[in-house]
Design a protein around this motif. Sequence first.
Motif, short mmCIF file in Angstrom:
data_model
loop_
_atom_site.label_atom_id
_atom_site.label_comp_id
_atom_site.label_asym_id
_atom_site.label_seq_id
_atom_site.Cartn_x
_atom_site.Cartn_y
_atom_site.Cartn_z
N SER A 1 -22.93 0.70 14.85
CA SER A 1 -21.54 0.92 14.48
C SER A 1 -21.08 2.32 14.83
O SER A 1 -19.97 2.52 15.34
N TRP B 1 -20.38 -1.74 9.36
CA TRP B 1 -20.44 -0.64 8.38
C TRP B 1 -20.71 -1.16 6.98
O TRP B 1 -21.44 -0.53 6.20
N VAL C 1 -16.16 -3.28 11.19
CA VAL C 1 -16.04 -3.17 9.74
C VAL C 1 -17.22 -3.88 9.07
O VAL C 1 -17.82 -3.37 8.11
N THR C 2 -17.57 -5.06 9.58
CA THR C 2 -18.72 -5.78 9.03
C THR C 2 -20.00 -4.99 9.22
O THR C 2 -20.85 -4.94 8.32
N LEU D 1 -10.60 -0.07 14.53
CA LEU D 1 -11.84 -0.70 14.05
C LEU D 1 -11.64 -2.21 13.97
O LEU D 1 -10.76 -2.69 13.23
#
Length: 341
Positions: free
Chosen positions: A47, A204, A201-202, A196
Amino acid sequence: MTPRPTRWARAFRARRPTGSRTRRLLELHLAVIVLSALVSMTALLVSYREVQNAAGEMRTHAAPAVQGVAATQLALLRAHQEAEASVESGIDVVVGAGARYEAQLSAANQGLSRLSDVQIDGERGRVVLVTVTGVLTSYSGSITPGTVKYVDDELMQRQKLSEARRQLVRPGTGVVPRLDVLQEHQMQRMTRISTLGPLQVTGWAVAEVGLAVVAVTTLSALWLLRRRCGRSLDPWLLPALLVTVALAVVPLWATAATQERLDSARHQLGRIEQTARERHHLDKDQQYVTRTSTVLRDRLAAESWQSWTYYGALGGGALVLLLPAAGLSRRLNADYYWRAG
């Protein structure tokens, strides 16, 4: 006659079940820590690298491409404006009167040359630039005679200027509308780069949840060692806990800082694109685009801490894996009743 068991033997048999349970608990803690650390660090590093790549792409291609299209459009329109102004004011017969028009046209040609290296619309963008370069050659073939050759033939001069203007702004096929289409595609690409996405996002979320599991499990292991083994502070698990907390905070903070710069850059590029599209006052618009582009380049300049944060996270992830493994493995083999258990 069977000898009676000694006091130490009875104590050993009494402690053996407890030692066996302790061993199993520590083995479970070790497995959870290693598995969670592997998952969380993989998600975190991937990420963070994606954010770094997005910042690099924005700095080296997306921002220069959007700025370049806007500057080229304004330079072309300003060149035509200067050519028409020289004809209308009657100074086209004066030697050197077309210097400002020629300077703007030269700037537009240079902008197109740079765009071929930085445009972010792929093969479609390259086709547009090749077509625009061809049309611009035809435009020069019309505007130059209109301002230089036919200064004494007003009818032919007007016809050449009108022909040049059509090549410049004709809907769908003119130079500026074609660049508008290219700019629209680039803005869409730039927005995807600087935002993002759901996968990021997933990623992180997985990284932070995994690090939280590592921290809680490490705390549980410290409590277990204190309650059952009399170890108040383990010199291996305590540093691992501190590194885990740092990994949960520092890369996320660095990502937030980088994303804030990307969001700001996206908004500034949007204003540049809007200014070039509206074209209210060409001279002021050019000044605004130049000034904003300079500020934006400084804001997107590469900073060494971004790379150091990535390598620091890589090293921290190795410590989160190795320290608990070393500490718990040492405890698993340290006490005689665990070996017996």
